[in-house]
Each structure stands twice: as C-alpha cells, then as structure tokens.
Design an enzyme around this catalytic site. Structure first.
Site: not given
Ligand code: COA
Length: 291
Positions: A141, A81, A158, A205, A176, A33
C-alpha cells in the site's frame, strides 16, 4: 557482517550491473532471509532501503550491506512497525527523498514462535496475522505509487507450511496462506499496469533462527528428509530473488517460487517428527513450558 561477498559476482550466473539505477525497499531487511535478498540486489547494482523495528540492528545491517559495493547507498529505516501503514508511508517518503525512486519491494517482515493451539492466545494469533499479513498489505500500500510509476515488482516472503497442517504453526500458516492470496490477487489487479507480484517460499534454510533451534541429531534427520539432501543456503534465496526481479522473469506473475529442495513434497513438516507423541506432550504442558 554480511552473508554474501564479492565472490557472489564471480560465482553466480548474474550480470554485475543487472539492477544499476534501481532501488529495492525491503521490510525485515536486517533479518537473515530478507537481508541476503538485499545483499544480492546491492551487489548487482541496486540501492536499497531496509525497514526494521530495532534501531541498532537496522542501522548496522544497512551499513554492512552498503559496504558490499563501492558507491552503493543503503538507507536504514528503523523504528518502523509494519502494522502501522503511516510509519511505512513515512519510510517510503524518506526512501524516495534519499534514493529517488522505488522499483522493487520485498515484503518480508514476519513474526514467528512455536505454540500449540492450547497455548496460542487469541492475541498471539492476531499479532502474527497483523505482522505477516496486514504488514505485507501495508508495505505494498505504502509503495504503490512508486511501483506504479516505475512498473515495479513485488516479492512476498511466504512459506510452505500452509500446504499441509503443521502443528505449532497455526498462526504463521494462516498468515502465510493469506500472503499467498494477497499476492495472487495483486498479480491480477496490478498486472495490467505493469506491476508483477510473486512469492518466494523458503524451505529449511541453514543458519537461520528457526534452523538453529534444531539439535545436531535432529538436524541430520531433517536433512535426510529433504530430497536434495541438504538444507538451503542463503544464496539459494538470493538467487531466487534476483531471478524474480530480473528481466528473465518479466512474464512470471502470480507465482510462488518454492525454494526448499523439494522438501514439502515429501509431506513431513517440522513438528511432525514422532507425530502424535510429541504433539500430545506439548499440548498438555503448563503454559510457558519450553518447546
Ligand atoms: N508462545 C506463545 N505465545 C506467545 C509467544 C510464544 N513463544 N510469544 C509471544 N506470545 C504471545 C504473547 O503472550 C502475547 O499474547 P497475550 O497478550 O495473550 O499474552 C502475544 O503473543 C503478543 O505478544 P507481544 O510480545 O506483545 O507481541 P509483539 O507484537 O511485541 O511481538 C511476536 C510479536 C510475538 C511475533 C514476537 O515474537 C516478535 O516480535 N517477533 C519478531 C521476530 C521474529 O519472530 N522473527 C522470526 C522471523 S521467522
């Protein structure tokens, strides 16, 4: 290997240089995605940086995506990570050093597996919350000063599975739901400084890891349950991404763009086939049994 090619510039409705001079920072960019999201942005003029855990996979994806447009730059940021904000900050520093800026952020790195509650350990639940939710927080952040400076935009990847109860997906649904809440609050807090935050919620998808797990008969039945009578394509996700980052969406903030052909409105999630017969079978299976 790339999912999109030059024909995207002819077949899509977007202007070729839409994102000229802009930079997109994508976590999970070597996956399916988020990779196609990056490809579309690069084809339409942006440079990109992709974050991944696996060195080879991330390096190869960056090289392939960069080959889509002459003169484009796609930086590979492996061994990162998203659970570690310091690693992300270093990745952002490297991106700014190499590409000069960050305008758009896709927080897409995610972990997923199927497990019913009986077999989902507390640590397994925490791992997915940490990757999907804390990882998304950490991503924004780390990018915040760049987003602020450039009045940028954020897209969180999401899902629709927390709109109802989906068995075997407790951990991902909870994560999510948190991602949607994070995006909504950021839309309100960062809107006044010119930064937009939205989510894309992909439905089924085609040709992705999750969908490839379905057998042929199951796939036909799953397609029949989608109002648009097909699975989504990667281009559907690419187009939604381009729209949300483009000037066409400058007043779209705090939204979730569901790209699922209307599937979730039908109210039957994956795993609810033959409910509750299937569920009982797995709930009582020994640990490690293949779902
Ligand atoms: N079913 C049940 N529990 C599972 C599991 C499965 N299929 N896979 C992992 N777990 C559990 C582990 O047993 C462990 O729990 P424990 O300590 O109680 O035994 C916990 O999850 C963490 O596993 P670990 O392998 O240490 O975590 P990790 O941080 O290295 O990996 C995952 C994270 C588990 C999400 C892994 O699936 C992953 O890395 N996925 C990334 C790729 C991906 O999921 N892509 C799909 C995107 S939609």
């Amino acid at each position: 290997m790339t999912f999109l090619d030059q024909s995207y510039l002819q077949t899509s409705v977007w202007k070729p240089d839409l994102f000229k001079g802009k930079v997109v920072f994508v976590t999970g960019g070597a996956g399916s995605i988020c990779r196609v999201q990056t490809e579309a942005m690069v084809l339409l003029g942006a440079n990109a940086a992709i974050v991944g855990r696996n060195q080879q996979k991330t390096d190869e994806a960056a090289k392939d995506i960069q080959s889509l447009r002459a003169g484009s730059k796609v930086v590979s940021l492996p061994n990162v990570d998203v659970r570690d904000v310091k690693q992300l900050s270093a990745a952002v520093e490297k991106t700014v050093a190499e590409l000069g800026r960050i305008d758009y952020v896709v927080a897409g790195a995610a972990g997923n597996f199927l497990a019913d509650f009986n077999h989902l350990s507390s640590n397994a639940f925490k791992s997915v919350i940490d990757i999907d939710l804390l990882g998304s927080y950490n991503t924004v952040k780390a990018c915040f000063q760049e987003l602020r400076k450039n009045k940028g935009a954020i897209i969180f990847v999401s899902a629709t599975l927390h709109y109802y109860g989906v068995p075997f997906q407790i951990h991902v649904g909870a994560a999510k739901a948190g991602v949607d809440a994070l995006s909504n609050a950021l839309a309100v807090e960062l809107g006044p400084i010119g930064v937009r935050s939205n989510c894309i919620a992909p439905g089924p998808i085609d040709d992705t890891e999750g969908m490839s797990r379905l057998g042929r008969g199951e796939k036909d039945a799953a397609i029949a349950r989608v109002p648009m009578q097909r699975f989504g394509t990667k281009q559907d996700i690419a187009d939604a991404t381009v729209y949300l980052f483009s000037p066409a969406a400058t007043y779209v903030n705090g939204d979730v763009l569901v790209v699922d052909g209307g599937a979730w409105q039908v109210g039957q999630g994956a795993g609810q086939k033959d409910y509750p017969v299937t569920l009982k079978k797995y709930f009582d299976a020994p640990k490690g049994a293949k779902l």
